[in-house]
Structure formats: C-alpha cells, structure tokens
Write an enzyme that holds these catalytic residues in place. Sequence first.
Site, PDB file in Angstrom:
ATOM      1  CB  ILE A  14      70.045  44.017  10.819  1.00 21.57           C
ATOM      2  CG1 ILE A  14      71.191  43.858   9.733  1.00 21.57           C
ATOM      3  CG2 ILE A  14      70.440  44.743  11.904  1.00 21.57           C
ATOM      4  CD1 ILE A  14      71.595  45.281   8.920  1.00 21.57           C
ATOM      5  CG  ASP A  18      67.302  33.827   8.745  1.00 22.47           C
ATOM      6  OD1 ASP A  18      68.103  32.872   8.953  1.00 22.47           O
ATOM      7  OD2 ASP A  18      65.982  33.644   8.525  1.00 22.47           O
ATOM      8  CG  MET A  70      59.494  44.351  14.833  1.00 19.66           C
ATOM      9  SD  MET A  70      59.686  45.220  13.145  1.00 19.66           S
ATOM     10  CE  MET A  70      58.211  44.805  12.520  1.00 19.66           C
ATOM     11  CG  LEU A  91      64.878  39.274   7.895  1.00 25.76           C
ATOM     12  CD1 LEU A  91      66.269  38.837   7.624  1.00 25.76           C
ATOM     13  CD2 LEU A  91      63.830  38.339   7.019  1.00 25.76           C
ATOM     14  CB  ALA A  92      62.301  42.201  13.794  1.00 29.66           C
ATOM     15  CB  SER A  95      62.427  33.830  15.723  1.00 31.71           C
ATOM     16  OG  SER A  95      63.677  33.610  16.659  1.00 31.71           O
ATOM     17  CE1 TYR A 106      58.041  42.412  22.928  1.00 33.68           C
ATOM     18  CE2 TYR A 106      58.882  40.099  22.569  1.00 33.68           C
ATOM     19  CZ  TYR A 106      59.126  41.376  22.672  1.00 33.68           C
ATOM     20  OH  TYR A 106      60.396  42.092  21.738  1.00 33.68           O
ATOM     21  CB  THR A 138      57.530  30.266   9.895  1.00 34.00           C
ATOM     22  OG1 THR A 138      57.958  28.925  10.460  1.00 34.00           O
ATOM     23  CG2 THR A 138      56.547  30.710  10.669  1.00 34.00           C
ATOM     24  CD  GLU A 140      57.294  25.589  14.123  1.00 31.92           C
ATOM     25  OE1 GLU A 140      56.151  25.378  14.855  1.00 31.92           O
ATOM     26  OE2 GLU A 140      58.101  24.895  14.054  1.00 31.92           O
ATOM     27  CE1 TYR A 163      58.349  32.664  15.308  1.00 39.95           C
ATOM     28  CE2 TYR A 163      57.763  30.406  14.347  1.00 39.95           C
ATOM     29  CZ  TYR A 163      58.460  31.651  14.282  1.00 39.95           C
ATOM     30  OH  TYR A 163      59.202  31.688  13.146  1.00 39.95           O
ATOM     31  CE  LYS A 167      57.600  34.945  12.469  1.00 42.11           C
ATOM     32  NZ  LYS A 167      58.389  35.876  11.418  1.00 42.11           N
ATOM     33  NE  ARG A 198      67.924  27.940  14.224  1.00 48.28           N
ATOM     34  CZ  ARG A 198      66.562  28.297  13.938  1.00 48.28           C
ATOM     35  NH1 ARG A 198      66.497  29.712  14.310  1.00 48.28           N
ATOM     36  NH2 ARG A 198      65.633  27.307  13.627  1.00 48.28           N
TER      37      ARG A 198
HETATM   38  P1  NDP Z   1      66.796  35.402  14.846  1.00 48.68           P
HETATM   39  O1  NDP Z   1      65.904  35.111  16.257  1.00 48.68           O
HETATM   40  O2  NDP Z   1      68.048  34.933  15.231  1.00 48.68           O
HETATM   41  O3  NDP Z   1      66.517  36.893  15.094  1.00 48.68           O
HETATM   42  C1  NDP Z   1      65.385  37.537  15.261  1.00 48.68           C
HETATM   43  C2  NDP Z   1      65.627  39.233  15.203  1.00 48.68           C
HETATM   44  O4  NDP Z   1      64.477  39.817  15.387  1.00 48.68           O
HETATM   45  C3  NDP Z   1      66.858  39.807  15.932  1.00 48.68           C
HETATM   46  O5  NDP Z   1      67.640  40.684  15.240  1.00 48.68           O
HETATM   47  C4  NDP Z   1      66.274  40.424  17.159  1.00 48.68           C
HETATM   48  O6  NDP Z   1      66.893  41.680  17.813  1.00 48.68           O
HETATM   49  C5  NDP Z   1      65.014  40.795  16.334  1.00 48.68           C
HETATM   50  N1  NDP Z   1      63.871  41.421  17.282  1.00 48.68           N
HETATM   51  C6  NDP Z   1      63.198  40.384  18.099  1.00 48.68           C
HETATM   52  N2  NDP Z   1      62.159  41.230  18.640  1.00 48.68           N
HETATM   53  C7  NDP Z   1      61.986  42.577  18.149  1.00 48.68           C
HETATM   54  C8  NDP Z   1      61.528  43.744  18.312  1.00 48.68           C
HETATM   55  N3  NDP Z   1      60.487  43.868  19.270  1.00 48.68           N
HETATM   56  N4  NDP Z   1      61.842  44.660  17.484  1.00 48.68           N
HETATM   57  C9  NDP Z   1      62.761  44.689  16.723  1.00 48.68           C
HETATM   58  N5  NDP Z   1      63.579  43.817  16.403  1.00 48.68           N
HETATM   59  C10 NDP Z   1      63.293  42.567  16.915  1.00 48.68           C
HETATM   60  O7  NDP Z   1      65.652  34.808  14.088  1.00 48.68           O
HETATM   61  P2  NDP Z   1      66.430  34.084  12.857  1.00 48.68           P
HETATM   62  O8  NDP Z   1      67.519  35.127  12.073  1.00 48.68           O
HETATM   63  O9  NDP Z   1      66.590  32.756  12.872  1.00 48.68           O
HETATM   64  O10 NDP Z   1      64.858  34.320  11.730  1.00 48.68           O
HETATM   65  C11 NDP Z   1      64.648  35.474  11.089  1.00 48.68           C
HETATM   66  C12 NDP Z   1      63.052  35.443  10.931  1.00 48.68           C
HETATM   67  O11 NDP Z   1      62.715  34.248  10.102  1.00 48.68           O
HETATM   68  C13 NDP Z   1      62.273  35.487  12.250  1.00 48.68           C
HETATM   69  O12 NDP Z   1      61.202  36.183  11.830  1.00 48.68           O
HETATM   70  C14 NDP Z   1      61.913  34.038  12.297  1.00 48.68           C
HETATM   71  O13 NDP Z   1      60.673  33.858  12.992  1.00 48.68           O
HETATM   72  C15 NDP Z   1      61.790  33.518  10.710  1.00 48.68           C
HETATM   73  N6  NDP Z   1      61.940  32.011  10.582  1.00 48.68           N
HETATM   74  C16 NDP Z   1      63.204  31.491  10.940  1.00 48.68           C
HETATM   75  C17 NDP Z   1      63.279  30.248  10.561  1.00 48.68           C
HETATM   76  C18 NDP Z   1      64.780  29.493  10.975  1.00 48.68           C
HETATM   77  O14 NDP Z   1      64.520  28.240  10.942  1.00 48.68           O
HETATM   78  N7  NDP Z   1      65.747  30.380  11.318  1.00 48.68           N
HETATM   79  C19 NDP Z   1      62.224  29.496   9.807  1.00 48.68           C
HETATM   80  C20 NDP Z   1      61.195  30.243   9.247  1.00 48.68           C
HETATM   81  C21 NDP Z   1      61.171  31.494   9.770  1.00 48.68           C
HETATM   82  P3  NDP Z   1      67.965  40.897  19.004  1.00 48.68           P
HETATM   83  O15 NDP Z   1      69.142  40.628  18.294  1.00 48.68           O
HETATM   84  O16 NDP Z   1      68.078  42.314  19.560  1.00 48.68           O
HETATM   85  O17 NDP Z   1      67.274  39.898  19.772  1.00 48.68           O
HETATM   86  P1  GDP Z   2      61.338  25.085  15.762  1.00 50.21           P
HETATM   87  O1  GDP Z   2      61.116  24.043  14.626  1.00 50.21           O
HETATM   88  O2  GDP Z   2      61.061  26.277  15.206  1.00 50.21           O
HETATM   89  O3  GDP Z   2      60.643  24.887  16.952  1.00 50.21           O
HETATM   90  O4  GDP Z   2      62.759  24.851  16.250  1.00 50.21           O
HETATM   91  P2  GDP Z   2      63.564  24.297  17.535  1.00 50.21           P
HETATM   92  O5  GDP Z   2      65.113  24.070  17.215  1.00 50.21           O
HETATM   93  O6  GDP Z   2      63.346  24.968  18.809  1.00 50.21           O
HETATM   94  O7  GDP Z   2      62.933  22.677  17.502  1.00 50.21           O
HETATM   95  C1  GDP Z   2      62.997  21.848  16.735  1.00 50.21           C
HETATM   96  C2  GDP Z   2      62.531  20.682  17.003  1.00 50.21           C
HETATM   97  O8  GDP Z   2      63.161  20.066  18.053  1.00 50.21           O
HETATM   98  C3  GDP Z   2      61.095  20.725  17.739  1.00 50.21           C
HETATM   99  O9  GDP Z   2      60.212  19.749  17.610  1.00 50.21           O
HETATM  100  C4  GDP Z   2      61.457  20.528  19.338  1.00 50.21           C
HETATM  101  O10 GDP Z   2      60.396  20.071  20.271  1.00 50.21           O
HETATM  102  C5  GDP Z   2      62.500  19.699  19.322  1.00 50.21           C
HETATM  103  N1  GDP Z   2      63.525  19.764  20.622  1.00 50.21           N
HETATM  104  C6  GDP Z   2      63.882  18.623  21.276  1.00 50.21           C
HETATM  105  N2  GDP Z   2      64.636  19.047  22.189  1.00 50.21           N
HETATM  106  C7  GDP Z   2      64.678  20.355  22.103  1.00 50.21           C
HETATM  107  C8  GDP Z   2      65.695  21.421  23.119  1.00 50.21           C
HETATM  108  O11 GDP Z   2      66.030  20.941  24.137  1.00 50.21           O
HETATM  109  N3  GDP Z   2      65.308  22.575  22.682  1.00 50.21           N
HETATM  110  C9  GDP Z   2      64.816  23.151  21.367  1.00 50.21           C
HETATM  111  N4  GDP Z   2      64.821  24.236  20.932  1.00 50.21           N
HETATM  112  N5  GDP Z   2      63.881  22.184  20.637  1.00 50.21           N
HETATM  113  C10 GDP Z   2      64.117  20.697  21.369  1.00 50.21           C
END
Ligand code: NDP
Ligand code: GDP
Length: 356
Positions: A14, A18, A70, A91-92, A95, A106, A138, A140, A163, A167, A198
């Site tokens: 949370i 997202d 988690m 959503l945790a 990421s 991890y 995802t 990915e 990752y 997933k 983000r």
């Molecule tokens: P974020 O990285 O912003 O948020 C991740 C959340 O997971 C945070 O609240 C984090 O807590 C929590 N978390 C991480 N590790 C643990 C743990 N061990 N136990 C409990 N909570 C944990 O991700 P997004 O909001 O961007 O994404 C949400 C989900 O969607 C993720 O699963 C991501 O992999 C997936 N996803 C995201 C995409 C995107 O483009 N954003 C695309 C496709 C899938 P804390 O704040 O403490 O770090």
């Molecule tokens: P992803 O699609 O979940 O891996 O999201 P990211 O935002 O981390 O990366 C998107 C794309 O941007 C990937 O292909 C990366 O290789 C590219 N990229 C290029 N430069 C960077 C950088 O400085 N940081 C990150 N995070 N990605 C980068």
Amino acid sequence: MTSKERKVALITGITGQDGSYLAEFLLEKDYEVHGIIRRASSFNTGRIQHLYADPKSHRQEKMKLHWGDMTDSSSLVKVISTVQPTEIYNLAAQSHVKVSFDLSEYTGEVDGIGTVRLLDAIRTCGLEKIVKFYQASTSELFGGKDSSIPQNENTPFYPRSPYACAKIYSYWIVVNYREAYGLYACNGILFNHESPRRGENFVTRKITRSIAKIHLGAQDVLELGNLNALRDWGHAKDYVKAMWMMLQQEVAEDYVIATGESHSVREFVETAFNHVGTTIVWEGEGINETGKNKETGEILVRVNPKYFRPTEVYTLLGDATKAKKKFGWEPSVSFEELVKDMMESDLALMRKDPTA
Ligand code: NDP
Ligand code: GDP
C-alpha cells in the site's frame, strides 16, 4: 451485513506507487481499506500520508495499516484473520528489475514465494470461497529475446531477469490455486505504468527529476543506460482501476493492461526536455552517445554502462483488447500527458527543494 455486501480490501504494498492510488480509488468507492506495511528505519508512508490527513478515510477508520511482511507467513495469517477481507490486492514486491540481479534470492522470496504465502494464508483462514485475489503480474514475463509484438494473454513467456522469474512463479501459482481450490484469483499482466509517485530509480521518474533539476541549475548531466529500450508506458491511475475491474467480473481470468503504444527511453527524454523548452540533439553511438542542448551545444545526457542490465528486455508493446471487450477498460492518459504530469510535479517539487 452479508459477506457479499461487505467491501473490505486488503492491499499489500500500500505504501508503493500503485498501492497509494488503489487505496484512494477504493476509499472513493466506499471500501474499508487495510494495508500491510513493513518496518523500515525511516518513514515509508509518504505516498499515503495525505489519506491520514483526510477525515473521510483515517479519522472515520476507513483506512487501517497493519505490520506485516511478505517473507513472514504468520504476519500474513494474522492480518487476514483479523481483517476478514473480501478482496486482496497483492502489490508488494521488490519491484526493480536491475536491482533483482543483485538481490536475486530476496526477490524470489518476496515476489515469488511471498505470493504462495499469501494464498496459503487465505486458505488457512478458510476464506478461499469468499476472497477475490488480484496478483500484480507484469509485462516483464514476456521479456523475450525476440518476443512477438504486440503481446497479449496468449504470447509465450520468456523471463529475462530474476524479477521476471520470481513473478512467473507467482503467475502460475495463482492460476494453479484458481484451478485447484476454486479461488477467485486474477493475474493482471500490467505493462509499465508511471506517475509523479513512481519510484525515483525507475527510468521515467529518474528522467523527470533530473530534467527538473537541470532546468533549475541544480544538476548538470543526466546519466542513463539503454536509450533504445521500448516501453508501453501508461498512467498508474488508469491501471489501478483495471485491477479493481478484474475483481468485479463473474469469472476470474487473467488480463493484459497496456496502452498499445510504445516509445523509446530516448523519446521520453526528448519529450520531457521539450516540456522545459529545451531541444535535444543526439551525437555519437553506443556508450559514446550524448544528448546536447541544440542551442548551446552543452552536454545534458550521457550514456553510462553501469545502468545496462546483464539481460535486457528490448521491446514491450501490449494489446489490451481482452480487457476492453470484457469490461470496457481503456487508458485515458496519453504518453504526452503522462510526461507533462510527471514534469510539472517534479518541477514543483524541485522548486521547493532542489536537493530533494
Ligand atoms: P513499488 O516499488 O512502488 O511498491 C512496492 C511495494 O511493495 C511497497 O509498498 C513496498 O514497501 C512493498 N514491499 C516490498 N517488499 C516488501 C516485503 N518484503 N513485504 C511487504 N511489503 C513489501 O511498486 P509499484 O507500486 O510500482 O508496483 C506495484 C506492483 O506491481 C509490484 O508488485 C510491481 O512488481 C508490479 N508491477 C508494476 C509495474 C509498474 O510499471 N509500476 C508493472 C507491472 C507490475 P516499502 O514502501 O516499504 O518499500
Ligand atoms: P522496467 O521496464 O520495469 O525495467 O522499468 P525501468 O524504468 O527500470 O526501465 C525501463 C527501461 O529503461 C529498461 O529497458 C532500462 O534498461 C532502461 N533504462 C535506461 N537507462 C536507465 C536508467 O538509468 N535507469 C533505469 N531504471 N532504467 C534505464
């Protein structure tokens, strides 16, 4: 109130991008919202702080946070048995794709095994016929060295990072628990989605923060990795709505959520610089490529190989036709509007504090 009428959501993650938008969305829909937060040495609730301040949510006890992790089954069982949720959004995650190469074990624990811990906690609490479950899958998963495009629900998976491997385990365990135990469980195969919230080390936010700083004179150069990667970038607000919609259907299924447009990292940089009136021209190739200010010749963007990944996902382009046909989901924010939203937000942030 019967269990059908109760609207009680539990969100893992949370405090993330997202999770925070989803909490807002569900509170608006009059859900009772519970979130799992993990212990950190500094505050990690910045993205949901405003919901505390809002008397409609926190003070009326519409939103509650619970300690959990988690990697800790007993905390998950305890929270689920206390909250008795009707919907769970998982959503945790660790990421970040690049970080997953350094934290591979991890990432597997949290993003893979964490999901089965949560699913088993639902069964332990005897809620498998009551709870609806959303899994944050995802794009990915498609990864692919030469995955076909556009990618839809039938495109074969080919994970390209620890990752994505974690997933993919979660994807299949969700399908398996749906088939084995009749659990209403869906995989949302979401393509990249961004916003002013983000995480700062994802490429879009890194770009908008850096350009805001460069524009205000607080940074000289933006260093990036692969400029040619193509991503299908949408706005997180649109994507959390799709998560909820998936759980309101008669039958649980898996859905791709995407805009159907893809842009390169280079294009993102150009569009974001355009927002502050700077035109970029590119010179050189590969690790020697630079982006210069067209008017002054000053180097503003440089490639640094430290940001390259051991294996890269080159092209993501999604086809969300199924979600559109089944429940009418469509993105509402264009690529240009997304960049503008992020740039305006980071400019405002950096004007307040350029060291942020
Ligand atoms: P974020 O990285 O912003 O948020 C991740 C959340 O997971 C945070 O609240 C984090 O807590 C929590 N978390 C991480 N590790 C643990 C743990 N061990 N136990 C409990 N909570 C944990 O991700 P997004 O909001 O961007 O994404 C949400 C989900 O969607 C993720 O699963 C991501 O992999 C997936 N996803 C995201 C995409 C995107 O483009 N954003 C695309 C496709 C899938 P804390 O704040 O403490 O770090
Ligand atoms: P992803 O699609 O979940 O891996 O999201 P990211 O935002 O981390 O990366 C998107 C794309 O941007 C990937 O292909 C990366 O290789 C590219 N990229 C290029 N430069 C960077 C950088 O400085 N940081 C990150 N995070 N990605 C980068």
